[in-house]
Write a protein that holds these residues in place. Sequence first.
Motif, PDB file in Angstrom:
ATOM      1  N   UNK A 240       0.825  -0.833  -0.103  1.00 43.34           N
ATOM      2  CA  UNK A 240      -0.293   0.103  -0.272  1.00 43.34           C
ATOM      3  C   UNK A 240       0.779   1.388  -0.282  1.00 43.34           C
ATOM      4  N   UNK A 241       1.976   1.219  -0.039  1.00 41.29           N
ATOM      5  CA  UNK A 241       2.662   2.348  -0.361  1.00 41.29           C
ATOM      6  C   UNK A 241       2.613   3.589  -0.991  1.00 41.29           C
ATOM      7  N   UNK A 242       1.877   2.498  -3.054  1.00 38.71           N
ATOM      8  CA  UNK A 242       1.670   4.287  -3.501  1.00 38.71           C
ATOM      9  C   UNK A 242       0.280   4.853  -2.381  1.00 38.71           C
ATOM     10  N   UNK A 243      -0.203   4.084  -1.814  1.00 37.19           N
ATOM     11  CA  UNK A 243      -1.375   4.986  -1.064  1.00 37.19           C
ATOM     12  C   UNK A 243      -0.609   6.470  -0.563  1.00 37.19           C
ATOM     13  N   UNK A 244       0.275   6.800  -0.080  1.00 34.33           N
ATOM     14  CA  UNK A 244       1.117   7.992   0.394  1.00 34.33           C
ATOM     15  C   UNK A 244       0.739   8.766  -1.105  1.00 34.33           C
ATOM     16  N   UNK A 245       0.771   8.605  -2.294  1.00 31.46           N
ATOM     17  CA  UNK A 245       0.334   9.724  -3.309  1.00 31.46           C
ATOM     18  C   UNK A 245      -1.299   9.483  -3.703  1.00 31.46           C
ATOM     19  N   UNK A 246      -1.787   8.229  -3.756  1.00 32.78           N
ATOM     20  CA  UNK A 246      -2.824   7.934  -5.024  1.00 32.78           C
ATOM     21  C   UNK A 246      -4.483   7.520  -3.192  1.00 32.78           C
ATOM     22  N   UNK A 247      -3.812   7.756  -1.819  1.00 30.89           N
ATOM     23  CA  UNK A 247      -4.873   7.715  -1.121  1.00 30.89           C
ATOM     24  C   UNK A 247      -5.560   5.551  -1.064  1.00 30.89           C
ATOM     25  N   UNK A 248      -6.008   5.852   0.124  1.00 28.33           N
ATOM     26  CA  UNK A 248      -7.044   4.704  -0.111  1.00 28.33           C
ATOM     27  C   UNK A 248      -8.058   4.693  -0.627  1.00 28.33           C
ATOM     28  N   UNK A 249      -8.857   3.903  -1.566  1.00 34.46           N
ATOM     29  CA  UNK A 249      -9.393   3.601  -2.127  1.00 34.46           C
ATOM     30  C   UNK A 249     -10.246   2.346  -1.488  1.00 34.46           C
ATOM     31  N   UNK A 250     -11.449   3.094  -0.525  1.00 30.82           N
ATOM     32  CA  UNK A 250     -12.629   2.163  -0.096  1.00 30.82           C
ATOM     33  C   UNK A 250     -12.908   0.848  -1.537  1.00 30.82           C
ATOM     34  N   UNK A 251     -13.327  -0.250  -0.953  1.00 21.27           N
ATOM     35  CA  UNK A 251     -13.938  -1.317  -1.748  1.00 21.27           C
ATOM     36  C   UNK A 251     -15.264  -0.688  -2.051  1.00 21.27           C
TER      37      UNK A 251
ATOM     38  N   UNK B 199     -10.375   5.427 -11.499  1.00 15.81           N
ATOM     39  CA  UNK B 199      -9.296   5.763 -11.414  1.00 15.81           C
ATOM     40  C   UNK B 199      -8.444   5.545 -10.614  1.00 15.81           C
ATOM     41  N   UNK B 200      -8.597   4.214  -9.636  1.00 14.37           N
ATOM     42  CA  UNK B 200      -7.385   3.951  -8.554  1.00 14.37           C
ATOM     43  C   UNK B 200      -6.524   3.423  -9.579  1.00 14.37           C
ATOM     44  N   UNK B 201      -6.296   2.465 -10.775  1.00 14.41           N
ATOM     45  CA  UNK B 201      -4.855   2.122 -11.250  1.00 14.41           C
ATOM     46  C   UNK B 201      -4.377   2.893 -11.138  1.00 14.41           C
ATOM     47  N   UNK B 202      -4.380   4.335 -12.180  1.00 11.57           N
ATOM     48  CA  UNK B 202      -3.918   5.187 -12.822  1.00 11.57           C
ATOM     49  C   UNK B 202      -3.065   5.522 -12.184  1.00 11.57           C
ATOM     50  N   UNK B 203      -3.876   6.253 -10.788  1.00  8.17           N
ATOM     51  CA  UNK B 203      -3.397   6.859  -9.112  1.00  8.17           C
ATOM     52  C   UNK B 203      -2.052   6.323  -9.018  1.00  8.17           C
ATOM     53  N   UNK B 204      -2.784   4.889  -8.854  1.00  6.92           N
ATOM     54  CA  UNK B 204      -1.383   4.131  -8.038  1.00  6.92           C
ATOM     55  C   UNK B 204      -0.318   3.733  -8.837  1.00  6.92           C
ATOM     56  N   UNK B 205       0.309   3.787 -10.532  1.00  7.80           N
ATOM     57  CA  UNK B 205       0.918   3.929 -11.507  1.00  7.80           C
ATOM     58  C   UNK B 205       2.034   4.941 -11.209  1.00  7.80           C
ATOM     59  N   UNK B 206       0.878   6.314 -11.238  1.00  9.99           N
ATOM     60  CA  UNK B 206       1.382   7.778 -10.593  1.00  9.99           C
ATOM     61  C   UNK B 206       2.596   7.580  -9.621  1.00  9.99           C
ATOM     62  N   UNK B 207       1.461   6.729  -8.376  1.00  7.93           N
ATOM     63  CA  UNK B 207       2.610   6.901  -7.579  1.00  7.93           C
ATOM     64  C   UNK B 207       3.814   6.178  -7.296  1.00  7.93           C
TER      65      UNK B 207
END
Length: 200
Positions: free
Chosen positions: A74-85, A94-102
């Motif tokens: 979940x280290x990507x959530x530093x920049x992508x934020x947590x996404x509730x299921x 947008x979760x996957x794109x945000x995580x790729x950017x992170x």
Amino acid sequence: MSIEYPSIERLGQLQQLFADFSRVTRVPELIDTGRLENDIDHSYSLAMTCWYLAPKIAPELSLEKIFRYALSHDIVELYAGDTFVFAHEDEKASKSDREDEAITQLENEWPDFSDMTLAAKGYKEKIDEEARFVKAVDKILPLLVIELGEGAAFWERHKITLDMERKNKVTIHVSEVVSPYYEKVLAWLEERGHMHATEN
């Protein structure tokens, strides 16, 4: 071979990374604490749960790989934020794109800790059985944390039924060894009877 020690400043930056990571809060409350679970809590409990389970149900898997995935997943959530299921569809889309950017941002900031970013990327892409194992266990943990914490109050507030949970967690099936365990968790939840009842 000479050893090159990272600077104390760099080690301090790593501690700041962990502090920032602890500020990423999740939706469930941490059991019996009255506060929201954060990503440090979750990553540690995931690593320990995988350590407990893997030797029992998947002894052929590498614990070292499992630890790397669990601690960095979940280290990507530093920049992508947590996404509730059960978040809004736009947010989930947008979760996957945000995580790729992170991941790209983390690679730029931590070229000297590429093991961390490679593990985060490998987890996201489910590149091997260890990554899939961690991914599946990660889908079970929130159910335990919620049920043993807020329980019915959480399920009712978010209007989450057992059927919704079953339909939403299709990624649990990425691991053949964990998937049957998920069915046990669902049976346990059904027996306890705290989840939101289906609307008539």
